[in-house]
Design a protein around this motif. Sequence first.
Motif, mmCIF file in Angstrom:
data_model
loop_
_atom_site.group_PDB
_atom_site.id
_atom_site.type_symbol
_atom_site.label_atom_id
_atom_site.label_comp_id
_atom_site.label_asym_id
_atom_site.label_seq_id
_atom_site.Cartn_x
_atom_site.Cartn_y
_atom_site.Cartn_z
ATOM 1 N N LEU A 44 31.503 5.770 -15.582
ATOM 2 C CA LEU A 44 30.204 5.463 -16.016
ATOM 3 C C LEU A 44 30.435 5.799 -17.556
ATOM 4 O O LEU A 44 31.234 6.553 -18.004
ATOM 5 N N ASP A 45 29.113 5.809 -18.097
ATOM 6 C CA ASP A 45 29.057 6.027 -19.427
ATOM 7 C C ASP A 45 28.293 7.360 -19.670
ATOM 8 O O ASP A 45 27.292 7.573 -18.887
ATOM 9 N N LEU A 46 29.053 8.504 -20.258
ATOM 10 C CA LEU A 46 28.580 9.799 -20.077
ATOM 11 C C LEU A 46 27.366 9.924 -21.242
ATOM 12 O O LEU A 46 26.303 10.585 -20.959
ATOM 13 N N THR A 47 27.454 9.314 -22.208
ATOM 14 C CA THR A 47 26.648 9.577 -23.341
ATOM 15 C C THR A 47 25.647 8.210 -23.584
ATOM 16 O O THR A 47 26.080 7.205 -23.244
ATOM 17 N N ALA A 48 24.439 8.313 -24.188
ATOM 18 C CA ALA A 48 23.671 7.321 -24.477
ATOM 19 C C ALA A 48 23.312 7.522 -25.959
ATOM 20 O O ALA A 48 23.288 8.651 -26.446
ATOM 21 N N ASN A 49 23.228 6.293 -26.767
ATOM 22 C CA ASN A 49 23.015 6.391 -28.218
ATOM 23 C C ASN A 49 21.644 6.405 -28.366
ATOM 24 O O ASN A 49 20.657 5.772 -27.962
ATOM 25 N N VAL A 50 21.019 7.518 -29.034
ATOM 26 C CA VAL A 50 19.652 7.812 -29.483
ATOM 27 C C VAL A 50 19.658 7.769 -31.001
ATOM 28 O O VAL A 50 19.540 8.850 -31.442
ATOM 29 N N PRO A 51 19.574 6.533 -31.595
ATOM 30 C CA PRO A 51 19.682 6.671 -33.260
ATOM 31 C C PRO A 51 18.543 7.166 -33.843
ATOM 32 O O PRO A 51 18.204 7.546 -34.975
ATOM 33 N N ASP A 52 17.123 7.229 -33.166
ATOM 34 C CA ASP A 52 16.002 7.837 -33.554
ATOM 35 C C ASP A 52 16.088 9.220 -33.573
ATOM 36 O O ASP A 52 15.178 9.802 -34.105
ATOM 37 N N GLN A 53 16.885 10.054 -32.917
ATOM 38 C CA GLN A 53 17.127 11.336 -32.892
ATOM 39 C C GLN A 53 18.059 12.138 -33.734
ATOM 40 O O GLN A 53 19.128 11.430 -34.063
ATOM 41 N N GLU A 54 17.653 13.179 -34.347
ATOM 42 C CA GLU A 54 18.834 14.001 -35.278
ATOM 43 C C GLU A 54 19.599 14.687 -34.259
ATOM 44 O O GLU A 54 19.226 15.585 -33.183
ATOM 45 N N LEU A 55 20.873 14.439 -34.650
ATOM 46 C CA LEU A 55 21.985 15.248 -33.620
ATOM 47 C C LEU A 55 22.944 15.704 -34.790
ATOM 48 O O LEU A 55 23.230 14.929 -35.531
ATOM 49 N N ALA A 56 23.658 16.751 -34.407
ATOM 50 C CA ALA A 56 24.649 17.357 -35.413
ATOM 51 C C ALA A 56 25.939 16.455 -35.010
ATOM 52 O O ALA A 56 25.996 15.948 -34.026
ATOM 53 N N GLU A 57 26.785 16.445 -36.111
ATOM 54 C CA GLU A 57 27.993 15.849 -35.704
ATOM 55 C C GLU A 57 28.686 16.293 -34.521
ATOM 56 O O GLU A 57 29.572 15.588 -33.961
ATOM 57 N N ASP A 58 28.482 17.471 -34.240
ATOM 58 C CA ASP A 58 29.380 17.665 -32.683
ATOM 59 C C ASP A 58 28.285 17.934 -31.549
ATOM 60 O O ASP A 58 28.527 18.620 -30.584
ATOM 61 N N GLU A 59 27.379 17.295 -31.617
ATOM 62 C CA GLU A 59 26.332 16.936 -30.646
ATOM 63 C C GLU A 59 26.438 15.463 -29.924
ATOM 64 O O GLU A 59 26.631 14.564 -30.574
ATOM 65 N N VAL A 60 26.053 15.520 -28.453
ATOM 66 C CA VAL A 60 26.043 14.239 -27.864
ATOM 67 C C VAL A 60 24.902 14.205 -26.960
ATOM 68 O O VAL A 60 24.578 15.318 -26.655
ATOM 69 N N PHE A 61 24.135 13.147 -26.795
ATOM 70 C CA PHE A 61 22.948 12.864 -25.845
ATOM 71 C C PHE A 61 23.761 12.525 -24.525
ATOM 72 O O PHE A 61 24.327 11.327 -24.435
ATOM 73 N N ILE A 62 23.457 13.314 -23.365
ATOM 74 C CA ILE A 62 24.240 13.060 -22.142
ATOM 75 C C ILE A 62 23.208 11.947 -21.115
ATOM 76 O O ILE A 62 21.943 12.460 -20.995
ATOM 77 N N ALA A 63 23.653 11.053 -20.882
ATOM 78 C CA ALA A 63 22.921 10.246 -19.864
ATOM 79 C C ALA A 63 23.019 10.707 -18.363
ATOM 80 O O ALA A 63 23.373 10.430 -17.551
ATOM 81 N N ALA A 64 22.268 11.807 -18.602
ATOM 82 C CA ALA A 64 22.439 12.863 -17.317
ATOM 83 C C ALA A 64 21.792 12.098 -16.035
ATOM 84 O O ALA A 64 22.019 12.305 -15.091
ATOM 85 N N TRP A 65 20.495 10.986 -16.125
ATOM 86 C CA TRP A 65 20.169 10.332 -15.321
ATOM 87 C C TRP A 65 21.153 9.431 -14.463
ATOM 88 O O TRP A 65 21.021 8.821 -13.363
ATOM 89 N N ASN A 66 22.289 9.098 -15.427
ATOM 90 C CA ASN A 66 23.299 8.148 -14.727
ATOM 91 C C ASN A 66 24.609 8.972 -14.206
ATOM 92 O O ASN A 66 25.388 8.320 -13.742
ATOM 93 N N VAL A 67 24.684 10.317 -13.952
ATOM 94 C CA VAL A 67 25.774 10.983 -13.895
ATOM 95 C C VAL A 67 25.499 12.064 -12.947
ATOM 96 O O VAL A 67 24.506 12.847 -12.670
ATOM 97 N N PRO A 68 26.449 12.047 -11.652
ATOM 98 C CA PRO A 68 26.083 12.891 -10.358
ATOM 99 C C PRO A 68 26.140 14.440 -10.783
ATOM 100 O O PRO A 68 26.826 14.627 -11.798
ATOM 101 N N ASN A 69 25.212 15.122 -10.212
ATOM 102 C CA ASN A 69 25.415 16.388 -10.623
ATOM 103 C C ASN A 69 26.735 17.380 -10.666
ATOM 104 O O ASN A 69 26.811 18.000 -11.466
ATOM 105 N N ASP A 70 27.671 17.125 -9.566
ATOM 106 C CA ASP A 70 28.731 17.425 -9.425
ATOM 107 C C ASP A 70 29.921 17.289 -10.594
ATOM 108 O O ASP A 70 30.588 17.823 -11.233
ATOM 109 N N VAL A 71 29.557 16.218 -11.214
ATOM 110 C CA VAL A 71 30.128 15.419 -12.404
ATOM 111 C C VAL A 71 29.878 16.350 -13.814
ATOM 112 O O VAL A 71 30.632 16.927 -14.424
#
Length: 121
Positions: A44-71
């Motif tokens: 699966l893809d862990l992250t999603a690209n959110v170009p309209d949001q401010e993120l620091a260089e060491d931050e990622v937006f997690i596609a949590a809706w796509n990732v099982p809780n145990d993962v």
Amino acid sequence: MEEHIIGAGMVSYPAGLQLRVHVYRNNNRPALALICADDFLPYLDLTANVPDQELAEDEVFIAAWNVPNDVLTALLESGWFVPARTIATGYTRGPVWKIQSADLLAWIADAREDALADMLQ
């Protein structure tokens, strides 16, 4: 990139998963994916690209809706990430995680350099 198996023995994927690092072409942010540790097929893809949001260089937006809780739990237990905040984007909300691993940050820097070299060719 060092091969590190995350979450071996999980219910959702007992063999565990490995992290793959790329960058999104439009903004060079980290694009993280998980592959199966036993057969190296995409999981699966862990992250999603959110170009309209401010993120620091060491931050990622997690596609949590796509990732099982145990993962998600196994990834946080790896020590590579720590939850930073939750943001709303589009029709969803999701967590932003801060990357804690110096190795992972170095792999991302390498991926950015590779993407730049590809663009210059």
